[in-house]
Design an enzyme around this catalytic site. Sequence first.
Site, mmCIF file in Angstrom:
data_model
loop_
_atom_site.group_PDB
_atom_site.id
_atom_site.type_symbol
_atom_site.label_atom_id
_atom_site.label_comp_id
_atom_site.label_asym_id
_atom_site.label_seq_id
_atom_site.Cartn_x
_atom_site.Cartn_y
_atom_site.Cartn_z
ATOM 1 N N GLN A 1 -10.471 1.326 2.455
ATOM 2 C CA GLN A 1 -9.478 1.956 3.331
ATOM 3 C C GLN A 1 -10.162 2.821 4.385
ATOM 4 O O GLN A 1 -9.742 2.865 5.546
ATOM 5 C CB GLN A 1 -8.510 2.834 2.518
ATOM 6 C CG GLN A 1 -7.764 2.114 1.412
ATOM 7 C CD GLN A 1 -6.875 0.993 1.893
ATOM 8 O OE1 GLN A 1 -6.329 1.072 2.992
ATOM 9 N NE2 GLN A 1 -6.752 -0.064 1.120
ATOM 10 N N HIS B 1 -7.163 -0.406 -6.822
ATOM 11 C CA HIS B 1 -6.463 -1.648 -6.474
ATOM 12 C C HIS B 1 -5.842 -1.626 -5.083
ATOM 13 O O HIS B 1 -5.795 -0.598 -4.437
ATOM 14 C CB HIS B 1 -5.465 -2.065 -7.564
ATOM 15 C CG HIS B 1 -4.300 -1.138 -7.767
ATOM 16 N ND1 HIS B 1 -3.249 -1.478 -8.575
ATOM 17 C CD2 HIS B 1 -4.020 0.098 -7.293
ATOM 18 C CE1 HIS B 1 -2.377 -0.499 -8.570
ATOM 19 N NE2 HIS B 1 -2.808 0.464 -7.821
ATOM 20 N N GLU B 2 -5.448 -2.779 -4.609
ATOM 21 C CA GLU B 2 -4.901 -2.973 -3.250
ATOM 22 C C GLU B 2 -5.875 -2.488 -2.181
ATOM 23 O O GLU B 2 -5.463 -1.922 -1.172
ATOM 24 C CB GLU B 2 -3.549 -2.253 -3.105
ATOM 25 C CG GLU B 2 -2.510 -2.587 -4.148
ATOM 26 C CD GLU B 2 -2.024 -4.037 -4.110
ATOM 27 O OE1 GLU B 2 -2.332 -4.735 -3.121
ATOM 28 O OE2 GLU B 2 -1.383 -4.466 -5.071
ATOM 29 N N GLY B 3 -7.156 -2.743 -2.375
ATOM 30 C CA GLY B 3 -8.178 -2.266 -1.443
ATOM 31 C C GLY B 3 -8.678 -0.906 -1.889
ATOM 32 O O GLY B 3 -7.914 0.057 -1.869
ATOM 33 N N ARG C 1 0.821 -1.219 0.000
ATOM 34 C CA ARG C 1 0.000 0.000 0.000
ATOM 35 C C ARG C 1 0.852 1.265 0.000
ATOM 36 O O ARG C 1 0.470 2.267 -0.595
ATOM 37 C CB ARG C 1 -0.993 -0.039 1.169
ATOM 38 C CG ARG C 1 -2.119 -1.014 0.865
ATOM 39 C CD ARG C 1 -3.092 -1.254 1.994
ATOM 40 N NE ARG C 1 -4.154 -2.140 1.489
ATOM 41 C CZ ARG C 1 -5.042 -2.776 2.249
ATOM 42 N NH1 ARG C 1 -5.005 -2.624 3.554
ATOM 43 N NH2 ARG C 1 -5.958 -3.537 1.702
#
Lengths: 606, 606
Positions: B456, B449-451, B306
């Site tokens: 978040q 992407h990546e959450g 992240r």
Amino acid sequence: MSISSTVPTMNARDMEFQLFEVLGVEGLTDRPDYAEHDAISLRATLDVARQIAADKFQTHYREADLSEPVLENGKVRLLPQVKEALDAFCEAGFMNADRPLDEGGMSLPFSVYQACLACFQAANVGTSSYNFLTFSGANVIRSFGTEDQKRLYMNPMLEGRFLGTMCLSEPQAGSGLADIRTRAVPQADGSYLLKGSKMWISAGHHELSENIVHLVLARIDGAPPGTRGISLFIVPRRRVEDDGGAGGVTGQDNDISVVGLNHKMGYRATVNALLNFGENDACRAELLGEPNKGLSHMFFMMNEARISVGVGAAMLGVAGHLYSREYALTRHQGRHPGAKDPALPPVPIIEHADVRRMLLTQKSYAEGALALCLYAATLVDDMRTAETGAAREHASLLLEFLTPIVKSWPSEFCLEANKLAIQVLGGYGYTRDYPVEQFYRDNRLNMIHEGTNGIQAVDLVGRKIRLKDGAALEAVLSEIEAEIGAGHGTRTAGHARQLERAIGDVRACSNALRQLDDDMRLQTANAPYYLDMLGHVIVAWMWLRQARVAAAALTAGVSEAEESFYEGKLAACRYFFEYELGRTEHWGRILTSQNDLFLRVHSDWC
Amino acid sequence: MSISSTVPTMNARDMEFQLFEVLGVEGLTDRPDYAEHDAISLRATLDVARQIAADKFQTHYREADLSEPVLENGKVRLLPQVKEALDAFCEAGFMNADRPLDEGGMSLPFSVYQACLACFQAANVGTSSYNFLTFSGANVIRSFGTEDQKRLYMNPMLEGRFLGTMCLSEPQAGSGLADIRTRAVPQADGSYLLKGSKMWISAGHHELSENIVHLVLARIDGAPPGTRGISLFIVPRRRVEDDGGAGGVTGQDNDISVVGLNHKMGYRATVNALLNFGENDACRAELLGEPNKGLSHMFFMMNEARISVGVGAAMLGVAGHLYSREYALTRHQGRHPGAKDPALPPVPIIEHADVRRMLLTQKSYAEGALALCLYAATLVDDMRTAETGAAREHASLLLEFLTPIVKSWPSEFCLEANKLAIQVLGGYGYTRDYPVEQFYRDNRLNMIHEGTNGIQAVDLVGRKIRLKDGAALEAVLSEIEAEIGAGHGTRTAGHARQLERAIGDVRACSNALRQLDDDMRLQTANAPYYLDMLGHVIVAWMWLRQARVAAAALTAGVSEAEESFYEGKLAACRYFFEYELGRTEHWGRILTSQNDLFLRVHSDWC
């Protein structure tokens, strides 16, 4: 995939609501100019527009993006569906629908015409632009052209046989029209020879029509420098022969060459070219209107063109909202916070607070922007056909003031809406298999063309708030105050009070800006924040109107489906007042601070 | 055109400032782990990264966008320059640079390593991702793999012979990992047979390397439902033979088929695939780590991944700022408001207040985001190598709390920066002849992407603010208060006081949210506003640090060029405090209102 073709890109129920329930366009048919119409015929015309848009425009929206225009051997290759769509548009009479019957039009109120045009923009904003440029150009010729020019150019344009362009920018002068260099050399026969380059010419070159009619800004040799020395010319791609009747295209090319096409991020159905006029000193042009009045002639239709940009941006916002809403209703994923039992099935993602936030935000931006644009269109109706001269002038004043907001606010906030539409779809939204990323790319243009949003902001602060010594601003604020006092019940009275406070802030900021009339650089240094602030207040007004009408309908009693529609209006209004309007306080603080940061910093600090 | 290759996409002077003057990374070389280094060697390593990035990555940035990966006869065709770039990256040692020398690394502090990686992301974020995925995957194997797995998979990955992927999402389960369905059936030999589909697999299929090592989340038959029944597997594209030494790739494909490629809006250098594992029941997998611990194993490297998303977003913001700044310095157009004499030449557009506004906004977002990411990277250094256990734990707590902001804030606001970069270029910015529209399209992925940023926000509000009963939040606020008390002179003292007030607002909002610990739905209903609010406060802190250092340098006396650099820092800081930080008041009011609109509306109202 054809996913993009299956979800409507406009909301017919909302268009009905905005036109008939909020703006009361049925009342316009009492005016002599629109007496041919009644509510049934207006609705029927809207239905025709919607149907053609769905059948002929939306169907190649994605394909036109994938098959960008290509220049081959001096010719531009486009999808064949583009021409089919434009022909269907012409055949149904939409080139001229707001003109009187005796001019071949439909006597349609401008506001209803805009709503029809909105259907085409929602379905395929890129393909729509060929005809949009054409009727806009034809309007300029109608206003300033000779009878011969109307016969030889305007009429074939309105028939769709000739298509139009507007040639303002040059490679070295985009927004800075004072510095355009294209020369017009007077000839013995009263015509001119043109020489120069024009950049960003939408629909500048193609094989869609017998001819292309370029309206070109140029300087007649010896004209004064700057904007006062610019004239407007009719420049056909192929020379036109005057046979005394309808005229016709000769075989002779008029010395206009395509240097190249611009490869854009979006809006790809519309070919966009760099054109050279008169490379061989053989580009014939006809003066349109008076010499050195070119800018004011061209800007005569700019208010309407700017409404059109606003509508286009709004409809892309609407299309993104509808698509992501449909997706959110059918896509199942995740569970509610705190309810993590994996044995329970995943919920439709519209159940998640954050997805609802993103949908309500889109709805409030897109339908708020559309409401603003349609309201502006009714001002055009009033300018043209209101009973008294005073009412016509009042409408003109309101429109003059609001135009920068009508152009900018939708292009800024409906782009934001499209960003959220992508986010609702997640990874899918980022792919070209779904239409939302194209909405986003297409909409990005709207902040730029027809005057960048930065220029709109300077226009608003540097000119519009001092228009008639502030009377234009006061006229707008009085309209808002009339809405605030329009009898709000329990569901909207709180919003009305909130808007009243915001009006007070607008007055304070406007006064602070007016104090700087002697320092135009400082006065305009923070102009974009005034544009945003006033835009939010105006759109809040649009939502308050809609909510009042919706609340009244609910009180009167409606069916279950209708109840959802009206509750949706109240929910979006509540979102706008509770989550958006408060932003104006921040913008207001910046304005009243008269911060000079952007003037004081050195260029190399930026 | 090669315009995109001529303007640097990162600012070496700013990187030097952030690392050495603000973060003091030279001090890290006092620690035993980094004792091989001194300031000279750190700078030399950065120079190497910058040079390779410019020579091998930036040079095909546009071309990789235009030549999207194509699947032909089961093989993915990519530009040859991609492989050349990845090889140069490996050969220079950047796969492993933060590992100790005795593991084949460079013993580089993580923060300096991130700065090196940032150069590659700035130059070509799409090409960078192949190696980024590979060293991230190798790190997971290092942490949880057996010695054999390290020998057979991790080592070839770190040599760049094998490239890696992470296979989390499935077509029916993107963010909802609890619902993944890929099955792992235990075999007599201790291995597993895998069966299932994985979606959005970046670098999922290509011919760049001897082998691809997929790290795949799947359920072992009989595992508990939900996230507690997910395990992690090593799944090579081609089976690997254990010869007791370095191992090797057998000719045998491991039954993984490419269903298709995703056609994205941006980030096109990175091939992205839908993969089917085990269509023929012959996909062999090795368990990595413990059964049913797959999610926590995978998320072990998520904090670093992240940070990497944040850096990527920040560097696209930097690249857009630098490009549009260069354009604004050289493009002449228009005159100052009130100075309309057309005989005067047009001014460089950087003279216009609105252009300066757009440049300072970009600068404050991009350099603020980079400062945040590099600060987070120093927390990783402290977690790994700070002298005391307490200091390591403290750093870990700070990082744990800040990670959602490090990922989200740059991806939201540097996308906005890229939007402004396009606007500075106007029509040119909207064309593919200039790189800014690609920065914008590429950056749009980072919110997803990546959450997703929505996830978040829920992580921050639903988990992080109650972490250690609020101690993590307090630890962060105490760090900010230490900066506020760090002895600010006349040029920054006002900002420090403003930040102190903002801290008070954050505490009030956090307390209001903590009161809702029993109602997680309401607690998280407005989570994105808390993310934005805290993000702006944190970035204001980053700017205050930078401004304090810059003001001190100016007081000490510097050269003229250096003066511009430091004044630029103070100007961007002033912009952020005077034009941005005030937005937190609006977000704060939303949060303290505990508005439940998103919970109360019906789905069909949205």
